[in-house]
Design a protein around this motif. Structure first.
Motif, PDB file in Angstrom:
ATOM      1  N   ASP A   1      45.507  97.699 -42.238  1.00 30.87           N
ATOM      2  CA  ASP A   1      45.676  96.493 -41.421  1.00 30.87           C
ATOM      3  C   ASP A   1      46.828  96.634 -40.433  1.00 30.87           C
ATOM      4  O   ASP A   1      47.760  95.819 -40.420  1.00 30.87           O
ATOM      5  CB  ASP A   1      45.902  95.276 -42.321  1.00 30.87           C
ATOM      6  CG  ASP A   1      45.767  93.960 -41.533  1.00 30.87           C
ATOM      7  OD1 ASP A   1      45.101  93.983 -40.481  1.00 30.87           O
ATOM      8  OD2 ASP A   1      46.350  92.948 -41.963  1.00 30.87           O
TER       9      ASP A   1
ATOM     10  N   ALA B   1      36.003  95.990 -49.615  1.00 30.20           N
ATOM     11  CA  ALA B   1      35.974  95.084 -48.466  1.00 30.20           C
ATOM     12  C   ALA B   1      36.233  95.856 -47.174  1.00 30.20           C
ATOM     13  O   ALA B   1      35.574  95.615 -46.144  1.00 30.20           O
ATOM     14  CB  ALA B   1      37.011  93.973 -48.648  1.00 30.20           C
ATOM     15  N   ALA B   2      37.187  96.779 -47.192  1.00 30.31           N
ATOM     16  CA  ALA B   2      37.469  97.582 -45.997  1.00 30.31           C
ATOM     17  C   ALA B   2      36.275  98.454 -45.650  1.00 30.31           C
ATOM     18  O   ALA B   2      35.917  98.618 -44.472  1.00 30.31           O
ATOM     19  CB  ALA B   2      38.711  98.446 -46.236  1.00 30.31           C
TER      20      ALA B   2
ATOM     21  N   ARG C   1      33.121  97.878 -46.285  1.00 32.47           N
ATOM     22  CA  ARG C   1      32.056  97.051 -45.734  1.00 32.47           C
ATOM     23  C   ARG C   1      32.361  96.645 -44.294  1.00 32.47           C
ATOM     24  O   ARG C   1      31.470  96.591 -43.451  1.00 32.47           O
ATOM     25  CB  ARG C   1      31.878  95.805 -46.598  1.00 32.47           C
ATOM     26  CG  ARG C   1      31.204  96.087 -47.940  1.00 32.47           C
ATOM     27  CD  ARG C   1      31.177  94.850 -48.809  1.00 32.47           C
ATOM     28  NE  ARG C   1      30.454  95.102 -50.060  1.00 32.47           N
ATOM     29  CZ  ARG C   1      30.482  94.278 -51.105  1.00 32.47           C
ATOM     30  NH1 ARG C   1      31.194  93.155 -51.048  1.00 32.47           N
ATOM     31  NH2 ARG C   1      29.808  94.584 -52.196  1.00 32.47           N
ATOM     32  N   ALA C   2      33.624  96.376 -44.014  1.00 32.93           N
ATOM     33  CA  ALA C   2      33.998  95.912 -42.683  1.00 32.93           C
ATOM     34  C   ALA C   2      33.721  96.958 -41.618  1.00 32.93           C
ATOM     35  O   ALA C   2      33.418  96.609 -40.472  1.00 32.93           O
ATOM     36  CB  ALA C   2      35.477  95.515 -42.662  1.00 32.93           C
ATOM     37  N   VAL C   3      33.809  98.248 -41.979  1.00 28.46           N
ATOM     38  CA  VAL C   3      33.594  99.308 -40.980  1.00 28.46           C
ATOM     39  C   VAL C   3      32.297 100.077 -41.259  1.00 28.46           C
ATOM     40  O   VAL C   3      32.143 101.223 -40.832  1.00 28.46           O
ATOM     41  CB  VAL C   3      34.804 100.278 -40.950  1.00 28.46           C
ATOM     42  CG1 VAL C   3      36.052  99.576 -40.471  1.00 28.46           C
ATOM     43  CG2 VAL C   3      35.046 100.910 -42.311  1.00 28.46           C
ATOM     44  N   ARG C   4      31.389  99.443 -41.998  1.00 27.56           N
ATOM     45  CA  ARG C   4      30.044  99.980 -42.223  1.00 27.56           C
ATOM     46  C   ARG C   4      30.052 101.318 -42.982  1.00 27.56           C
ATOM     47  O   ARG C   4      29.282 102.239 -42.700  1.00 27.56           O
ATOM     48  CB  ARG C   4      29.309 100.157 -40.887  1.00 27.56           C
ATOM     49  CG  ARG C   4      29.065  98.842 -40.146  1.00 27.56           C
ATOM     50  CD  ARG C   4      28.479  99.082 -38.773  1.00 27.56           C
ATOM     51  NE  ARG C   4      28.073  97.850 -38.125  1.00 27.56           N
ATOM     52  CZ  ARG C   4      28.909  97.029 -37.490  1.00 27.56           C
ATOM     53  NH1 ARG C   4      30.193  97.319 -37.427  1.00 27.56           N
ATOM     54  NH2 ARG C   4      28.465  95.920 -36.928  1.00 27.56           N
TER      55      ARG C   4
ATOM     56  N   SER D   1      34.852  97.295 -35.079  1.00 24.96           N
ATOM     57  CA  SER D   1      35.366  96.369 -36.092  1.00 24.96           C
ATOM     58  C   SER D   1      36.846  96.615 -36.339  1.00 24.96           C
ATOM     59  O   SER D   1      37.629  95.669 -36.517  1.00 24.96           O
ATOM     60  CB  SER D   1      34.590  96.543 -37.402  1.00 24.96           C
ATOM     61  OG  SER D   1      33.209  96.314 -37.213  1.00 24.96           O
TER      62      SER D   1
ATOM     63  N   PHE E   1      41.553 100.831 -41.549  1.00 22.98           N
ATOM     64  CA  PHE E   1      41.273  99.397 -41.587  1.00 22.98           C
ATOM     65  C   PHE E   1      42.008  98.747 -42.751  1.00 22.98           C
ATOM     66  O   PHE E   1      42.567  97.647 -42.620  1.00 22.98           O
ATOM     67  CB  PHE E   1      39.767  99.159 -41.716  1.00 22.98           C
ATOM     68  CG  PHE E   1      39.365  97.720 -41.616  1.00 22.98           C
ATOM     69  CD1 PHE E   1      39.027  97.162 -40.397  1.00 22.98           C
ATOM     70  CD2 PHE E   1      39.328  96.913 -42.751  1.00 22.98           C
ATOM     71  CE1 PHE E   1      38.663  95.822 -40.307  1.00 22.98           C
ATOM     72  CE2 PHE E   1      38.971  95.583 -42.668  1.00 22.98           C
ATOM     73  CZ  PHE E   1      38.630  95.030 -41.440  1.00 22.98           C
TER      74      PHE E   1
END
Length: 648
Positions: A553, A508-509, A511-514, A580, A550
């Protein structure tokens, strides 16, 4: 979040205290103190040593008595039966054999009888049993000593490992990585080796010398005094040589650290070394370091090894003198042949043990030099401890305030003086300025890598000095110019930002930052292992560090030149990833490329540790001040680069 510290302005440091010979007595006391937790096995080892040495010492006395029995048997067989010992000796004197009469008088002979082989066999059997007992207990002593030394070395390594995180960042700034690693590895290993070689041997040698000396006094005080005449000369040799040995070992281990530091730097930067044609220079510097280490090693080991042969030479001269006088004592009837034989065996043991002491002392000089370097590390001043009553903040919004902060790396060189700054939660603050202006230092102070000299830093209105460092750093994410990745899978490197993170959280991390798309192009996806030779670009590595931050958090994010070492395409990808990452977080962006921070809420321009301008991009350009000059200079360089670029 645990991360490597950002690079800081280096401090100047002088010669380390451990690069000079220290107080040997204090070092010995500290080494003995390391054995404190292992008193029982140490006492057991000493007990085995006492039994082994005692059994080994009695052996020559029994062999001497066996020799006297054999000699008495052969002498009695050559004398007429029926005579008493006194009558046989008087007859020899009357016949003019005075010397033989005196020699026969030293043994318990019976005229007309032969060798009492039964008594001889008993004595030899007892001597053999004693030697077996001595060997068994010496073996047991060595096993116990080896275990104790291994445990002590284990404790030292644990103490060193526990010490390193408690040291301030300034300690590492002053020392090359290779030199520090040399203390942690080479010096600890050498200390362990020396303790292994000397721990049991030194005790057994000293005890053997004392017991042998007692047995020699029992046999012949005169011969013992003659034998002891060599001790002052031997002591003088040991003192003189030892005094010259230790400084050379101190120099040797310092040279070892310098060589390790050079190798570490050349290996880390081997690509640049080749690109700039500095291979010959690197080899020449290596040869210089290697030659210095060879020279100091030659001198140290020469003096260390010179003690034993020098002592043996003196001992052999003494041995000859004792043998001559002993023979005269036998001829005069003052000693038996077996007693002289036993005394000569004891003399040999004494000389061997004296030589062993010389070898042990030489090794100890090397061990003391390493111990002092390790103790210097363990004694280094630690960072200020966290307050015992610190409370953990349940929720951090991200408000940051620098309240009249002052800081300097060295006492005579101020860097930041009376700096004040207020940052609202979620605000993006860019920090620009020339090299050495103090930009990175602000981030280091916020992370409590250094403590402020004056003023305070507030996080949500709370002084970070009243919080634990772990609490402060767990709320702060850090992305550096240098992409620190350890040898492990991509998933492991991302999960480093959050201990115990699941694979779902890692993905998930990413994907969040490509990062997910790039990872899935790798041969093993998230299980691809990073190595020095892995086909991964600098930009892709930086994306992994962004994903790591990321996943942590953090409420506050520090981006320190995160895109300065990548190409334009990678910069675009990283900028999107960081957009992001920055969402909803207070963000400090330290940058040289002004094009990357034009959308920041506030831009701070620093010079000489002071904020000389602050405002938005357009506002600062219209002010035509320091920021406008930086922007114009950078734009001009970019235009020049474009004009000079050859047509394709």
């Amino acid at each position: 979040m645990t991360t490597p510290a950002a690079a800081a302005e280096p401090e100047t440091g002088g010669e380390s205290p451990a690069d000079k010979p220290q107080d040997t007595r204090r070092t010995v006391r500290r080494l003995v103190a390391l054995l404190g937790p292992y008193r029982l096995p140490t006492i057991a080892a000493m007990g085995c040593c006492v039994i082994g040495v005692a059994a080994n010492t009695i052996g020559p006395l029994l062999l001497g008595k066996a020799t006297d029995l054999i000699f008495a048997g052969f002498a009695g067989a050559n004398l007429p039966a029926g005579l008493t010992k006194a009558e046989a000796i008087d007859r020899l004197r009357a016949e003019g054999n005075t010397t033989l009469a005196e020699v026969y008088g030293t043994v318990d002979l019976v005229p007309g009888s032969g060798v009492a082989f039964g008594r001889v066999a008993v004595l030899l059997a007892i001597a053999l049993a004693l030697y077996l007992v001595a060997s068994s207990f010496m073996y047991l002593q060595e096993r116990i000593a080896a275990k104790v030394v291994q445990k002590v070395a284990f404790d030292v390594r644990e103490r060193v490992e526990a010490k390193l995180p408690r040291l301030p960042l300034s300690y590492f700034d002053r020392r090359p990585v290779g030199e520090l690693l040399s203390r942690v590895t080479n010096d600890v290993d050498n200390l362990q080796t020396v303790m292994q070689q000397t721990f049991s041997k030194l005790a057994s040698v000293v005890l053997a010398l004392l017991t042998v000396l007692v047995m020699m006094l029992v046999i012949s005080p005169l011969l013992t005094v003659l034998m002891l005449l060599s001790i002052p000369l031997s002591g003088y040799i040991v003192a003189r040589v030892s005094k010259r040995t230790k400084p050379h070992f101190v120099e040797l281990w310092a040279d070892t650290g310098a060589l390790n530091s050079h190798v570490e730097q050349m290996y880390t930067g081997h690509a640049l070394v080749r690109v700039f044609g500095q291979r010959e220079t690197a080899l020449r510097e290596f040869d210089e370091c290697n030659d210095a280490m060879r020279g100091s090693g030659r001198r140290a080991h020469f003096f260390a090894e010179a003690i034993e042969p020098a002592l043996l030479f003196v001992a052999n001269l003494n041995y000859v003198m004792v043998a001559v006088v002993g023979a005269l004592r036998v001829a005069s009837g003052a000693l038996s042949l077996g007693s002289v034989q036993a005394f000569m065996l004891y003399t040999t043991q004494f000389n061997n043990q004296a030589g062993e002491i010389g070898g042990v002392i030489g090794k100890l000089q090397s061990g003391f030099a390493s111990a002092e370097r390790v103790f210097e590390l363990l004694d280094a001043e630690e960072q200020r401890p966290d307050p015992p009553d610190a409370d953990r903040a349940e929720h951090v919004r991200g408000s940051v305030e620098f309240d009249r902060v002052s800081f300097r790396y060295t006492a005579d060189r101020p860097l930041i003086e009376d700096l004040s700054l207020t940052v609202r939660p979620g605000q993006v603050v860019a920090i620009v300025g020339p090299t050495g202006a103090g930009k990175t230092t602000l981030g280091n102070l916020l992370m409590r890598f250094h403590e402020v000299d004056g003023g305070r830093i507030l996080l949500d209105g709370r002084d970070i000095a009243t919080m634990t460092r772990q609490d402060v750093r767990s709320r702060t994410g850090l992305v550096l110019q240098d992409t620190w990745l350890f040898e492990g899978t991509i998933a492991d490197n991302i999960a480093y930002g959050l201990p115990g993170a699941t694979r779902e959280q890692v993905v998930a991390a990413a994907r969040a930052v490509r990062v997910d798309h790039f990872v899935r192009t790798m041969p093993d996806g998230y299980d691809t292992v990073f190595t020095e030779t892995a086909a991964v670009s600098a930009g892709e590595k930086q994306l992994v560090t962004v994903a790591r931050a990321f996943l942590a958090d953090p409420a506050i994010l520090i981006l320190d030149e995160a895109t300065s070492s990548v190409d334009t395409r990678s910069e675009v990808l990283i900028q999107k990833a960081m957009t992001s990452l920055r969402a909803g977080r207070t963000c400090f962006v330290i940058a040289h490329r002004l094009s990357t921070i034009q959308d920041a809420d506030v831009i701070l321009v620093m010079e000489d540790g002071k904020i000389v301008e602050r405002g938005a991009h357009g506002e600062l350009l219209r002010a035509k001040g320091a920021y406008a000059r930086l922007f114009a200079a950078q734009f001009a360089r970019t235009a020049e680069d474009e004009e000079e670029r050859p047509d394709r």
